[in-house]
Design a protein around this motif. Sequence first.
Motif, PDB file in Angstrom:
ATOM      1  N   SER A 236      -0.455  11.701   3.092  1.00 13.81           N
ATOM      2  CA  SER A 236      -0.033  12.563   2.457  1.00 13.81           C
ATOM      3  C   SER A 236       1.268  12.038   1.403  1.00 13.81           C
ATOM      4  O   SER A 236       1.946  11.028   1.845  1.00 13.81           O
TER       5      SER A 236
ATOM      6  N   MET B 114       0.390  -2.062   3.683  1.00 19.52           N
ATOM      7  CA  MET B 114       0.662  -0.486   3.122  1.00 19.52           C
ATOM      8  C   MET B 114       1.564  -0.749   1.846  1.00 19.52           C
ATOM      9  O   MET B 114       1.417   0.107   0.877  1.00 19.52           O
TER      10      MET B 114
ATOM     11  N   LEU C 214      -0.239  -2.480  -1.028  1.00 21.19           N
ATOM     12  CA  LEU C 214      -1.329  -1.720  -1.441  1.00 21.19           C
ATOM     13  C   LEU C 214      -0.804  -0.467  -2.225  1.00 21.19           C
ATOM     14  O   LEU C 214      -1.414  -0.113  -3.321  1.00 21.19           O
TER      15      LEU C 214
ATOM     16  N   ALA D 187      -7.853   3.387 -12.825  1.00 22.89           N
ATOM     17  CA  ALA D 187      -7.154   3.654 -11.572  1.00 22.89           C
ATOM     18  C   ALA D 187      -7.789   4.485 -10.562  1.00 22.89           C
ATOM     19  O   ALA D 187      -7.879   4.524  -9.515  1.00 22.89           O
TER      20      ALA D 187
ATOM     21  N   THR E  69       0.547  18.041  -7.497  1.00 21.36           N
ATOM     22  CA  THR E  69       1.011  16.951  -6.587  1.00 21.36           C
ATOM     23  C   THR E  69       2.373  16.988  -6.352  1.00 21.36           C
ATOM     24  O   THR E  69       3.072  16.887  -5.207  1.00 21.36           O
TER      25      THR E  69
HETATM   26  C1  HEM Z   1       0.594   4.630   0.665  1.00 21.27           C
HETATM   27  C2  HEM Z   1      -0.143   5.842   0.711  1.00 21.27           C
HETATM   28  C3  HEM Z   1      -0.630   6.493  -0.292  1.00 21.27           C
HETATM   29  C4  HEM Z   1      -0.342   7.718  -0.857  1.00 21.27           C
HETATM   30  C5  HEM Z   1       0.601   8.800   0.049  1.00 21.27           C
HETATM   31  C6  HEM Z   1      -0.964   7.946  -1.969  1.00 21.27           C
HETATM   32  C7  HEM Z   1      -0.931   9.173  -2.662  1.00 21.27           C
HETATM   33  C8  HEM Z   1      -1.409   9.277  -3.935  1.00 21.27           C
HETATM   34  C9  HEM Z   1      -1.358  10.737  -4.851  1.00 21.27           C
HETATM   35  C10 HEM Z   1      -0.632  11.980  -4.352  1.00 21.27           C
HETATM   36  C11 HEM Z   1      -1.858  10.436  -6.156  1.00 21.27           C
HETATM   37  C12 HEM Z   1      -1.971  11.330  -7.063  1.00 21.27           C
HETATM   38  C13 HEM Z   1      -3.245  12.335  -6.974  1.00 21.27           C
HETATM   39  C14 HEM Z   1      -3.082  13.429  -7.836  1.00 21.27           C
HETATM   40  O1  HEM Z   1      -1.951  14.046  -8.257  1.00 21.27           O
HETATM   41  O2  HEM Z   1      -4.253  13.818  -8.342  1.00 21.27           O
HETATM   42  C15 HEM Z   1      -2.256   8.926  -6.119  1.00 21.27           C
HETATM   43  C16 HEM Z   1      -2.779   8.463  -7.256  1.00 21.27           C
HETATM   44  C17 HEM Z   1      -3.559   7.027  -7.327  1.00 21.27           C
HETATM   45  N1  HEM Z   1      -3.385   6.224  -6.249  1.00 21.27           N
HETATM   46 FE1  HEM Z   1      -2.144   6.637  -4.270  1.00 21.27          FE
HETATM   47  N2  HEM Z   1      -1.702   6.944  -2.411  1.00 21.27           N
HETATM   48  C18 HEM Z   1      -1.357   5.815  -1.442  1.00 21.27           C
HETATM   49  C19 HEM Z   1      -1.822   4.819  -1.357  1.00 21.27           C
HETATM   50  C20 HEM Z   1      -2.807   4.111  -2.448  1.00 21.27           C
HETATM   51  C21 HEM Z   1      -3.578   2.985  -2.254  1.00 21.27           C
HETATM   52  C22 HEM Z   1      -3.591   2.066  -0.906  1.00 21.27           C
HETATM   53  C23 HEM Z   1      -4.225   2.712  -3.333  1.00 21.27           C
HETATM   54  C24 HEM Z   1      -5.352   1.750  -3.798  1.00 21.27           C
HETATM   55  C25 HEM Z   1      -5.297   0.582  -2.983  1.00 21.27           C
HETATM   56  C26 HEM Z   1      -3.810   3.771  -4.386  1.00 21.27           C
HETATM   57  C27 HEM Z   1      -4.338   4.110  -5.685  1.00 21.27           C
HETATM   58  C28 HEM Z   1      -3.997   5.056  -6.312  1.00 21.27           C
HETATM   59  C29 HEM Z   1      -4.401   5.207  -7.855  1.00 21.27           C
HETATM   60  C30 HEM Z   1      -4.929   3.922  -8.670  1.00 21.27           C
HETATM   61  C31 HEM Z   1      -3.900   6.501  -8.228  1.00 21.27           C
HETATM   62  C32 HEM Z   1      -3.952   6.902  -9.639  1.00 21.27           C
HETATM   63  C33 HEM Z   1      -5.530   7.721  -9.775  1.00 21.27           C
HETATM   64  C34 HEM Z   1      -5.711   8.187 -11.184  1.00 21.27           C
HETATM   65  O3  HEM Z   1      -5.249   8.011 -12.023  1.00 21.27           O
HETATM   66  O4  HEM Z   1      -7.115   8.612 -11.045  1.00 21.27           O
HETATM   67  N3  HEM Z   1      -3.013   4.743  -3.537  1.00 21.27           N
HETATM   68  N4  HEM Z   1      -2.149   8.447  -4.693  1.00 21.27           N
END
Ligand code: HEM
Length: 324
Positions: free
Chosen positions: A161, A183, A186, A55, A199
């Motif tokens: 955000s 969007m 993904l 991830a 968060t």
């Molecule tokens: C649509 C808008 C998006 C927002 C607002 C968003 C926001 C976030 C946030 C706030 C987290 C948690 C971060 C934390 O608490 O440390 C997160 C985790 C994650 N995001 Fe997104 N994200 C978005 C789109 C995406 C996209 C496009 C991808 C990949 C194609 C993605 C992949 C991931 C993954 C895999 C995690 C988990 C990472 C981990 O466990 O290390 N996100 N995201």
Amino acid sequence: MEFVCLVVALLLSLVFSLVDSQLTTSFYDQSCPQVFSIVRQGVDRAFSREQRLAASLLRLHFHDCFVNGCDASILLDDTSTFTGEKTAGPNLNSARGFDVIDDIKSELENQCPGIVSCADILALAARDSVTVSAGPSWDVLLGRRDSFRASQADANRFIPSPASDVPALVSAFQAVGLSASNMIVLSGAHTIGAARCGTLTPRLYNQSGTGQPDSVGDPDFLASLQRLCPPGGNPGTLSRLDVRSPQAFDNSYYQNLLQGRGVLHSDQILFSGGGSSAQAVQDLSSDENLFFGNFAASMVRLGSIAPLTFPDGEIRTNCRFTNS
Ligand code: HEM
């Protein structure tokens, strides 16, 4: 005569830049055909050490591409004279997997010195991370080069955000040339990985500055998140993003949203906000093949955001620093 030479030179440079701005799946076929197995083995090793790293690697590629294109700017370390993207709000204490990229890069430097860019490693590692988590595969376009710079301000500006509503999410994606449907599809990346209580706290206790919990989603589910993340608790405590099947890349993320069990506000609002995004969530929740096909195609588009190609940029020797 001078004028003719100038025109010819201009035409040649135009043709050259058009040719070279095309990413291609065969970019390393002659120069480093083993790139695919080296990256895949690096991802496999990381996954067997800690499944969540898949991830984390997927997210690194996203956070790289959204900030001035897919150019490995996110990998640059801060120095005494330079502040990069690692310490921007969305990345600080959150972006991870950098050591996995370092290991892959050093193996590539052993076997094909100076050939494979860090930006391409990120794109391949993102694909392999999805595949190793039982998700779809796709052909990765290659030929990106690495930036000389990074921008903390742009990382803060361009990475969306988790407090965003649908129009803000759509415009963040449109700003980099992706569609509303890219969007929604993904966002399904949140079928794996975790978010920190730090968060979630604004959503749970002070949504949009009101002092109240979020009003979208299932109240019982929000109460369970509040128990996991009490006021004054450890901001590093983790909540899985997909409570149904946290480690499998599947379409249960969308099924959760139908039940009000989206972990981030920006997840739940895709369904609870109604309209065409709710319809798309419904479609994706009932058809995993639809999700997989659209996710793969959207990842190719994500990976094609403003790549640096020859003669711009460089092939970094160490992904954390520019060469000079
Ligand atoms: C649509 C808008 C998006 C927002 C607002 C968003 C926001 C976030 C946030 C706030 C987290 C948690 C971060 C934390 O608490 O440390 C997160 C985790 C994650 N995001 Fe997104 N994200 C978005 C789109 C995406 C996209 C496009 C991808 C990949 C194609 C993605 C992949 C991931 C993954 C895999 C995690 C988990 C990472 C981990 O466990 O290390 N996100 N995201």
